[in-house]
Design a protein around this motif. Structure first.
Motif, PDB file in Angstrom:
ATOM      1  N   PRO A 178      -3.513  -3.796  -1.329  1.00 49.96           N
ATOM      2  CA  PRO A 178      -4.856  -3.349  -1.706  1.00 49.96           C
ATOM      3  C   PRO A 178      -5.220  -3.929  -3.064  1.00 49.96           C
ATOM      4  CG  PRO A 178      -3.343  -1.474  -1.431  1.00 49.96           C
ATOM      5  CD  PRO A 178      -2.518  -2.712  -1.453  1.00 49.96           C
ATOM      6  N   MET A 179      -6.512  -3.852  -3.387  1.00 50.52           N
ATOM      7  CA  MET A 179      -6.918  -4.074  -4.777  1.00 50.52           C
ATOM      8  C   MET A 179      -7.031  -2.694  -5.414  1.00 50.52           C
ATOM      9  SD  MET A 179     -10.372  -5.695  -6.418  1.00 50.52           S
ATOM     10  CE  MET A 179      -9.944  -7.409  -6.444  1.00 50.52           C
ATOM     11  N   TYR A 180      -6.392  -2.498  -6.532  1.00 47.48           N
ATOM     12  CA  TYR A 180      -6.488  -1.232  -7.265  1.00 47.48           C
ATOM     13  C   TYR A 180      -7.016  -1.519  -8.666  1.00 47.48           C
ATOM     14  CZ  TYR A 180      -3.938   1.886  -4.049  1.00 47.48           C
ATOM     15  OH  TYR A 180      -3.555   2.655  -2.988  1.00 47.48           O
ATOM     16  N   ASN A 181      -8.182  -0.993  -8.959  1.00 49.61           N
ATOM     17  CA  ASN A 181      -8.748  -1.139 -10.310  1.00 49.61           C
ATOM     18  C   ASN A 181      -8.726  -2.586 -10.798  1.00 49.61           C
ATOM     19  OD1 ASN A 181      -9.253   1.698 -10.523  1.00 49.61           O
ATOM     20  ND2 ASN A 181      -7.038   1.943 -10.691  1.00 49.61           N
ATOM     21  N   TRP A 182      -9.272  -3.434  -9.965  1.00 48.55           N
ATOM     22  CA  TRP A 182      -9.393  -4.872 -10.231  1.00 48.55           C
ATOM     23  C   TRP A 182      -8.036  -5.557 -10.344  1.00 48.55           C
ATOM     24  CZ3 TRP A 182     -14.074  -6.178  -9.051  1.00 48.55           C
ATOM     25  CH2 TRP A 182     -15.095  -5.247  -9.249  1.00 48.55           C
TER      26      TRP A 182
ATOM     27  N   SER B 165       0.829  -1.208   0.000  1.00 48.48           N
ATOM     28  CA  SER B 165       0.000   0.000   0.000  1.00 48.48           C
ATOM     29  C   SER B 165       0.863   1.258   0.000  1.00 48.48           C
ATOM     30  CB  SER B 165      -0.900   0.031   1.240  1.00 48.48           C
ATOM     31  OG  SER B 165      -1.621   1.247   1.242  1.00 48.48           O
TER      32      SER B 165
ATOM     33  N   LYS C 248      -2.977   4.845   7.603  1.00 56.34           N
ATOM     34  CA  LYS C 248      -4.387   4.535   7.350  1.00 56.34           C
ATOM     35  C   LYS C 248      -4.592   3.226   6.593  1.00 56.34           C
ATOM     36  CE  LYS C 248      -5.989   9.271   7.468  1.00 56.34           C
ATOM     37  NZ  LYS C 248      -6.429  10.436   6.708  1.00 56.34           N
ATOM     38  N   SER C 249      -3.520   2.555   6.291  1.00 58.08           N
ATOM     39  CA  SER C 249      -3.622   1.372   5.426  1.00 58.08           C
ATOM     40  C   SER C 249      -4.236   0.173   6.151  1.00 58.08           C
ATOM     41  CB  SER C 249      -2.225   1.003   4.916  1.00 58.08           C
ATOM     42  OG  SER C 249      -2.213  -0.309   4.414  1.00 58.08           O
ATOM     43  N   HIS C 250      -5.275  -0.384   5.564  1.00 57.22           N
ATOM     44  CA  HIS C 250      -5.900  -1.586   6.123  1.00 57.22           C
ATOM     45  C   HIS C 250      -5.036  -2.819   5.865  1.00 57.22           C
ATOM     46  CE1 HIS C 250      -9.493   0.586   7.113  1.00 57.22           C
ATOM     47  NE2 HIS C 250      -9.604   1.017   5.870  1.00 57.22           N
ATOM     48  N   SER C 251      -4.438  -2.891   4.678  1.00 59.09           N
ATOM     49  CA  SER C 251      -3.640  -4.090   4.373  1.00 59.09           C
ATOM     50  C   SER C 251      -2.407  -4.175   5.281  1.00 59.09           C
ATOM     51  CB  SER C 251      -3.233  -4.117   2.892  1.00 59.09           C
ATOM     52  OG  SER C 251      -2.514  -2.963   2.531  1.00 59.09           O
ATOM     53  N   ARG C 252      -1.843  -3.021   5.650  1.00 64.19           N
ATOM     54  CA  ARG C 252      -0.716  -3.046   6.605  1.00 64.19           C
ATOM     55  C   ARG C 252      -1.174  -3.518   7.982  1.00 64.19           C
ATOM     56  NH1 ARG C 252       3.770  -0.435   4.622  1.00 64.19           N
ATOM     57  NH2 ARG C 252       3.223   0.460   2.614  1.00 64.19           N
TER      58      ARG C 252
ATOM     59  N   ARG D   1      -0.235   3.821   1.216  1.00 63.38           N
ATOM     60  CA  ARG D   1      -0.651   4.495   2.443  1.00 63.38           C
ATOM     61  C   ARG D   1       0.080   3.855   3.623  1.00 63.38           C
ATOM     62  NH1 ARG D   1      -6.834   5.241   3.196  1.00 63.38           N
ATOM     63  NH2 ARG D   1      -6.926   2.959   3.209  1.00 63.38           N
TER      64      ARG D   1
HETATM   65  C1  LIG Z   1      -6.851   3.954  -6.788  1.00 59.99           C
HETATM   66  C2  LIG Z   1      -7.718   2.964  -6.054  1.00 59.99           C
HETATM   67  C3  LIG Z   1      -8.318   1.946  -6.753  1.00 59.99           C
HETATM   68  C4  LIG Z   1      -9.114   0.995  -6.094  1.00 59.99           C
HETATM   69  N1  LIG Z   1      -9.669  -0.019  -6.796  1.00 59.99           N
HETATM   70  C5  LIG Z   1     -10.433  -0.954  -6.143  1.00 59.99           C
HETATM   71  C6  LIG Z   1     -11.050  -2.044  -6.855  1.00 59.99           C
HETATM   72  O1  LIG Z   1     -10.916  -2.198  -8.039  1.00 59.99           O
HETATM   73  N2  LIG Z   1     -11.790  -2.926  -6.153  1.00 59.99           N
HETATM   74  C7  LIG Z   1     -11.960  -2.818  -4.803  1.00 59.99           C
HETATM   75  O2  LIG Z   1     -12.650  -3.664  -4.209  1.00 59.99           O
HETATM   76  N3  LIG Z   1     -11.382  -1.813  -4.107  1.00 59.99           N
HETATM   77  C8  LIG Z   1     -10.627  -0.887  -4.738  1.00 59.99           C
HETATM   78  N4  LIG Z   1     -10.037   0.136  -4.034  1.00 59.99           N
HETATM   79  C9  LIG Z   1     -10.195   0.180  -2.576  1.00 59.99           C
HETATM   80  C10 LIG Z   1      -8.926  -0.344  -1.878  1.00 59.99           C
HETATM   81  O3  LIG Z   1      -8.622  -1.657  -2.266  1.00 59.99           O
HETATM   82  C11 LIG Z   1      -9.144  -0.315  -0.361  1.00 59.99           C
HETATM   83  O4  LIG Z   1      -9.377   1.056   0.015  1.00 59.99           O
HETATM   84  C12 LIG Z   1      -7.963  -0.858   0.398  1.00 59.99           C
HETATM   85  O5  LIG Z   1      -8.261  -0.821   1.782  1.00 59.99           O
HETATM   86  C13 LIG Z   1      -6.722  -0.031   0.174  1.00 59.99           C
HETATM   87  O6  LIG Z   1      -5.652  -0.651   0.842  1.00 59.99           O
HETATM   88  P1  LIG Z   1      -4.893   0.066   2.022  1.00 59.99           P
HETATM   89  O7  LIG Z   1      -5.958   0.407   3.062  1.00 59.99           O
HETATM   90  O8  LIG Z   1      -3.913  -0.928   2.541  1.00 59.99           O
HETATM   91  O9  LIG Z   1      -4.241   1.312   1.478  1.00 59.99           O
HETATM   92  C14 LIG Z   1      -9.280   1.097  -4.677  1.00 59.99           C
HETATM   93  C15 LIG Z   1      -8.672   2.144  -3.985  1.00 59.99           C
HETATM   94  C16 LIG Z   1      -7.898   3.071  -4.652  1.00 59.99           C
HETATM   95  C17 LIG Z   1      -7.237   4.192  -3.889  1.00 59.99           C
END
Ligand SMILES: Cc1cc2nc3c(=O)[nH]c(=O)nc-3n(C[C@H](O)[C@H](O)[C@H](O)COP(=O)(O)O)c2cc1C
Length: 128
Positions: free
Chosen positions: A95-99, A10, A15-19, A12
């Motif tokens: 995290p998941m980012y854009n699938w 992440s 605030k990071s959930h994955s961390r 982040r």
């Molecule tokens: C740029 C961006 C893209 C994301 N894309 C998805 C997604 O495709 N599917 C999903 O379920 N969540 C998506 N999320 C939500 C993140 O996976 C979620 O907020 C996650 O907790 C982020 O991880 P972190 O808390 O460790 O930073 C996205 C968040 C961001 C900022």
């Protein structure tokens, strides 16, 4: 004693959930296996370089034929690969980012998937 590599992806921090999940994993694991060792590889807060044309060209030169010029682009990749090889267990917090996964984690995967090291690649490429 096991060696555990924690990879956090992440961008982040607080605030990071994955961390939080990888921290929870570590706290829980340590209670059960206090002798185990943890190494952290950061691919979210610090940038992992993308592979480049010279990286690719060098990686595809046979190890025994590599010149000094071929070695240089692979230096950081070698560090990451040695770190992976030294670990018994990998834990990835992402995290998941854009699938998909964040680009830092993808760049990390590109850096460690080395044709001469991974048996799955050796088998596939030796046929062609
Ligand atoms: C740029 C961006 C893209 C994301 N894309 C998805 C997604 O495709 N599917 C999903 O379920 N969540 C998506 N999320 C939500 C993140 O996976 C979620 O907020 C996650 O907790 C982020 O991880 P972190 O808390 O460790 O930073 C996205 C968040 C961001 C900022």
């Amino acid at each position: 004693m096991k060696k555990i590599l924690i990879i956090n992806a992440s961008p982040r921090n607080g605030k990071s959930h994955s961390r939080k999940l990888t921290e929870l994993f570590v706290k829980t694991w340590v209670k059960r296996y206090p002798e185990d060792l943890f190494t952290y590889r950061e691919v979210g807060l610090s940038s992992i370089p993308h592979i480049t044309e010279s990286w690719i060209a060098s990686a595809f030169v046979k190890v025994e034929d590599r010149t000094e010029e071929n070695q240089r682009p692979l230096e950081f990749s070698n560090v990451l690969v040695r770190e992976l090889q030294a670990a018994d267990i990998y834990v990835i917090g992402t995290p998941m980012y854009n699938w998909s996964i964040p680009s830092g984690l993808k760049a990390y995967i590109d850096q460690v998937m080395r044709i001469e090291i991974l048996p799955i690649f050796r088998t596939n490429f030796s046929k062609s």
